[in-house]
Design an enzyme around this catalytic site. Sequence first.
Site, PDB file in Angstrom:
ATOM      1  CG  ASP A  26      -5.343 -63.838  -5.426  1.00  0.00           C
ATOM      2  OD1 ASP A  26      -5.211 -64.153  -4.234  1.00  0.00           O
ATOM      3  OD2 ASP A  26      -6.025 -64.717  -5.994  1.00  0.00           O
ATOM      4  CB  ILE A  27      -4.221 -58.846  -2.174  1.00  0.00           C
ATOM      5  CG1 ILE A  27      -3.767 -60.145  -0.895  1.00  0.00           C
ATOM      6  CG2 ILE A  27      -5.333 -58.047  -1.468  1.00  0.00           C
ATOM      7  CD1 ILE A  27      -3.881 -59.221   0.208  1.00  0.00           C
ATOM      8  CD1 TRP A  50      -4.473 -66.097  21.992  1.00  0.00           C
ATOM      9  CD2 TRP A  50      -5.400 -66.220  23.821  1.00  0.00           C
ATOM     10  NE1 TRP A  50      -3.346 -66.124  22.990  1.00  0.00           N
ATOM     11  CE2 TRP A  50      -3.763 -67.059  23.967  1.00  0.00           C
ATOM     12  CE3 TRP A  50      -5.764 -66.912  24.772  1.00  0.00           C
ATOM     13  CZ2 TRP A  50      -3.326 -66.976  25.082  1.00  0.00           C
ATOM     14  CZ3 TRP A  50      -5.267 -66.615  26.521  1.00  0.00           C
ATOM     15  CH2 TRP A  50      -4.775 -67.204  26.021  1.00  0.00           C
ATOM     16  CB  ALA A  97      -4.382 -63.237   6.467  1.00  0.00           C
ATOM     17  CD1 TRP A  98      -1.560 -70.013   6.797  1.00  0.00           C
ATOM     18  CD2 TRP A  98      -1.874 -69.957   4.454  1.00  0.00           C
ATOM     19  NE1 TRP A  98      -1.569 -71.738   6.918  1.00  0.00           N
ATOM     20  CE2 TRP A  98      -1.244 -71.637   5.413  1.00  0.00           C
ATOM     21  CE3 TRP A  98      -1.208 -69.920   3.430  1.00  0.00           C
ATOM     22  CZ2 TRP A  98      -0.857 -72.476   4.850  1.00  0.00           C
ATOM     23  CZ3 TRP A  98      -1.607 -71.669   2.321  1.00  0.00           C
ATOM     24  CH2 TRP A  98      -0.950 -72.642   3.496  1.00  0.00           C
ATOM     25  CB  THR A  99      -5.479 -67.751  10.177  1.00  0.00           C
ATOM     26  OG1 THR A  99      -6.379 -67.909   9.138  1.00  0.00           O
ATOM     27  CG2 THR A  99      -5.737 -66.437   9.302  1.00  0.00           C
ATOM     28  CE1 TYR A 144      -0.832 -66.387  10.813  1.00  0.00           C
ATOM     29  CE2 TYR A 144      -0.666 -65.950  12.889  1.00  0.00           C
ATOM     30  CZ  TYR A 144      -1.780 -66.442  11.974  1.00  0.00           C
ATOM     31  OH  TYR A 144      -2.371 -64.972  12.080  1.00  0.00           O
ATOM     32  CE  LYS A 180      -0.954 -61.822  10.050  1.00  0.00           C
ATOM     33  NZ  LYS A 180      -1.995 -61.419   9.048  1.00  0.00           N
ATOM     34  N   GLY A 200     -14.352 -63.700   6.171  1.00  0.00           N
ATOM     35  CA  GLY A 200     -13.880 -64.393   7.540  1.00  0.00           C
ATOM     36  C   GLY A 200     -14.366 -63.443   8.807  1.00  0.00           C
TER      37      GLY A 200
END
Length: 281
Positions: A36-37, A148, A58-60, A123, A127, A10
């Site tokens: 793979d956590i 950001w 993370a899923w973002t 999201y 988090k 990423g």
Amino acid sequence: MRILVTGVNGMLGTDVVTVLREAGHDVLPRTRADLDITAGPILPDALAGADLVVNCAAWTAVDAAETAEAEAFTANAVGPANLARACARAGARLVQISTDYVFAGDATAPYDEAATVAPRSAYGRTKAAGEWAVRAEAPEHWILRTAWLYGAHGPNFAATMARLAGEKDSLSVVDDQVGQPTWTGDVARLIAALIAADAPTGTYHATSGGRASWYDFARAVVASAGHDPAMVTPTDSASFARPAPRPAWSVLGHGALTAIGVEPIGDWRARWEQAAAVVLR
């Protein structure tokens, strides 16, 4: 120090690996294929004797999380919980990357590190759950909230604005969302500074100083790309309806950093001037 970094493909993970290696650390990069956590319990041996783990996985996809919250929860909460348990058993400190989306976004002053979380999106909820899991499972942790983000190694607002400025005659950008444009390279350097300072366990904010709207940032990007910033015109969020609500106020305070003698990231505009040549190359 021996440091394992997840999510290294990423935008942030790439810079974290580079900066920590430049600082002289032994860095162990891990992709999802490597570790793979989310797959289940993680054995301490999987951390390869690391002293510290930086979780950039993370899923973002903020909007997609609205209809796939279970999947986002697995990535953003279950995965960090698995990693935190493994770190606790291995005696490794965990650095968990979090976000401004854990806050409601309705403040008028910078959110401090102890402010009440009140996420308004899927999201943000996932988090916030990841933060809770890390605090519960890993006594030795740093939670770094950032926001950001832009950088040289992935899709981001700055790169998109620069590209569109070369393709269109005008750009409309929202001016009713305010935050702190932050270079991933600066977040990586802050992690290195926290390591050097042997910072206490806790929550820190890893964003630039100052504040800007997306409109302000777009004008700065367009100017750096060699175009007339007057081509950027302001609009409001209602003109760009999205599945997930965006925080109107994403300005984070940096009191926890200054309290331990670690310099926060500088003003967003000065940092953009340094980053532009790298990000827009």
